[in-house]
Every structure is written in C-alpha cells, then in structure tokens.
Design a protein around this motif. Structure first.
Motif, PDB file in Angstrom:
ATOM      1  N   LYS A 146    -101.160 -19.657   1.925  1.00  0.00           N
ATOM      2  CA  LYS A 146    -101.100 -21.105   2.118  1.00  0.00           C
ATOM      3  C   LYS A 146     -99.653 -21.589   2.019  1.00  0.00           C
ATOM      4  CE  LYS A 146    -104.157 -23.791   0.186  1.00  0.00           C
ATOM      5  NZ  LYS A 146    -104.608 -24.477   1.404  1.00  0.00           N
ATOM      6  N   ALA A 184    -100.020 -27.816   2.179  1.00  0.00           N
ATOM      7  CA  ALA A 184    -101.074 -26.963   1.648  1.00  0.00           C
ATOM      8  C   ALA A 184    -102.418 -27.686   1.633  1.00  0.00           C
ATOM      9  CB  ALA A 184    -100.715 -26.509   0.234  1.00  0.00           C
ATOM     10  N   HIS A 187    -104.218 -27.293   4.979  1.00  0.00           N
ATOM     11  CA  HIS A 187    -104.193 -25.942   5.560  1.00  0.00           C
ATOM     12  C   HIS A 187    -105.164 -25.017   4.850  1.00  0.00           C
ATOM     13  CE1 HIS A 187    -102.174 -22.841   8.006  1.00  0.00           C
ATOM     14  NE2 HIS A 187    -102.496 -22.038   7.006  1.00  0.00           N
ATOM     15  N   ILE A 188    -106.186 -24.589   5.587  1.00  0.00           N
ATOM     16  CA  ILE A 188    -107.110 -23.558   5.129  1.00  0.00           C
ATOM     17  C   ILE A 188    -107.041 -22.435   6.170  1.00  0.00           C
ATOM     18  CG2 ILE A 188    -109.477 -22.949   4.527  1.00  0.00           C
ATOM     19  CD1 ILE A 188    -108.380 -25.029   2.669  1.00  0.00           C
ATOM     20  N   PRO A 189    -106.337 -21.352   5.881  1.00  0.00           N
ATOM     21  CA  PRO A 189    -106.186 -20.290   6.888  1.00  0.00           C
ATOM     22  C   PRO A 189    -107.531 -19.694   7.273  1.00  0.00           C
ATOM     23  CG  PRO A 189    -105.382 -19.563   4.736  1.00  0.00           C
ATOM     24  CD  PRO A 189    -105.674 -21.017   4.616  1.00  0.00           C
ATOM     25  N   ASN A 203    -105.860 -22.493  11.597  1.00  0.00           N
ATOM     26  CA  ASN A 203    -106.031 -23.387  10.457  1.00  0.00           C
ATOM     27  C   ASN A 203    -107.364 -24.123  10.621  1.00  0.00           C
ATOM     28  OD1 ASN A 203    -105.907 -25.297   8.422  1.00  0.00           O
ATOM     29  ND2 ASN A 203    -104.137 -26.379   9.258  1.00  0.00           N
ATOM     30  N   GLU A 251    -110.345 -28.510  -3.456  1.00  0.00           N
ATOM     31  CA  GLU A 251    -109.505 -28.862  -2.303  1.00  0.00           C
ATOM     32  C   GLU A 251    -110.344 -28.983  -1.038  1.00  0.00           C
ATOM     33  OE1 GLU A 251    -106.161 -26.586   0.412  1.00  0.00           O
ATOM     34  OE2 GLU A 251    -106.265 -26.128  -1.729  1.00  0.00           O
TER      35      GLU A 251
END
Length: 221
Positions: A27, A34, A37-39, A88, A205
C-alpha cells in the motif's frame, strides 16, 4: 489464482498473516493515498487464504465458501481485463459508481462487499475462539454469523446455516486442523492474535470505503 504455498510447513493462519503483511507493504506510504488504495491481486490472495481457514470447519461453510469463490472470480476477471487500470479495487468501485452499476447483482462492488463481510465473519470466529477456548464450535460459529452475516442475509440463507451448524467439528478438532505441522496450541493462539491485529484495521479501512460508495447497507437479494 491461488498462490502456491507448502501448507505442511505452516498453518493456514500463518499463511493468511503473510498475505496480509505483504498487502500492507504494497500500500502507498502516504496516508491520503493509502486510504484510497486496496491492491486488487494481494486482496484476492488474502481472500483465498480465508477459504483455507473456512475449509477446516467443513461442510457447514460450503455455501459461504462457494460465494467467496464466485466473488473472487468476478474480481479476478475484472483485473485480468485491464490489469493496470484495475490494479486498485477502489478505482473499480469508482468506475461502477459513476456508471450506475455498483448495486447490480453481478457487480464487482457487490463482490468486494461480500468478500469483506466474509472476512468479518472469519475474524469474529477467531476472536471468539481466542477469547474463550472452551466455547463450542457450534456456539462460536452461530454467534459470529449472527453478528456479521445474518443482518444482511435473507431467511433462506439463515435457515440453511441453522441446519449446517449440526455438522461443525468440535473445538479441539478444529484447532488441531488449524495448527501447522510443528505448532502447538500456544503457537496457534499467538498466530490468531497476530492475524486479528493485522486484519481489524484493514477491515475498518475497507468499511470506511464501502460507506463512501453507499455499499455498506446492501442486503442479499
């Protein structure tokens, strides 16, 4: 897409910890970036590791496991269609929201939502078992389900779970199945605490992101 691991060398919980740790490292370091952003691929690796944990519960989790697999496949297909654009998950949510497709039955947004809820269930179950090792598995599974998934399920899914609860293993059998080859209960308990401590802020999150896109209150159809 499952990442190959030599499972005999460590428990499923340990593998899940490794996947979560890897995702945290990937991240962005900037706090603002961050949060958006969730890969995608690392997230799906984590979801696959959850399946390995649920498998230890046995047939009771068959329906949930099937749903997780379907949702993983939906997000995999989206990623493979454009690996750069869809690297993402938050960008996928944005795109579907802008197109008015986020709430459709086969959307990636709903797949992401239900994968998150499956994670909620798994972490609640492990919290129950870590907190009270003497609690029966049937009670732990039912309590975790009632807290995390039941509010969003229809009566058919809830009724099916009631029947399936009769098939859960006893607590000792389940914990023995979760242990790695050279582990003992103390090692497993430590791994469970580490796993929970890594996962909870990540889930917090994700739930914040789901609220932004008005997905957090959706129920199953």
């Amino acid at each position: 897409m499952k990442r190959r691991r030599e499972m005999e060398k460590g428990s499923e919980i340990k593998s899940a910890i490794e996947e979560l740790s890897m995702m945290v490292k990937l991240k962005p370091s900037d706090n603002h970036d961050a949060a958006d952003h969730i890969p995608t691929k690392p997230f799906l690796y984590v979801c696959n590791s959850f399946i390995q944990v649920l498998d230890k519960i046995g047939p009771t989790m068959a329906v949930l496991r099937h749903d997780i697999n379907q949702n993983i496949q939906r997000l995999e297909m989206a990623h493979e269609s454009d690996p750069l654009l869809n690297s993402n998950l938050v960008e996928i949510l944005k795109k579907e929201a802008s197109e008015g497709n986020a709430r459709k039955a086969k959307s990636c947004s709903k797949a992401f939502l239900w994968l998150t809820r499956s994670m909620d269930f798994t972490v609640a179950l492990l919290q129950n078992l870590a907190r009270d090792p003497e609690q029966s598995m049937e009670e732990a599974v039912e309590e975790s389900y009632n807290l995390t998934l039941k509010p969003w399920h229809g009566w058919i899914s809830s009724a099916a779970l009631k029947v399936a609860l009769k098939l859960v293993p006893d607590n000792k059998t389940f914990t023995n199945l979760l242990m790695g080859k050279d582990d003992n209960y103390d090692t497993l308990k430590e791994q469970m605490h580490t796993f929970i401590s890594l996962l909870l802020p990540f889930l917090e999150e994700i739930h914040s992101i789901l609220k932004v896109y008005n997905l957090d209150r959706l129920k199953s159809t």
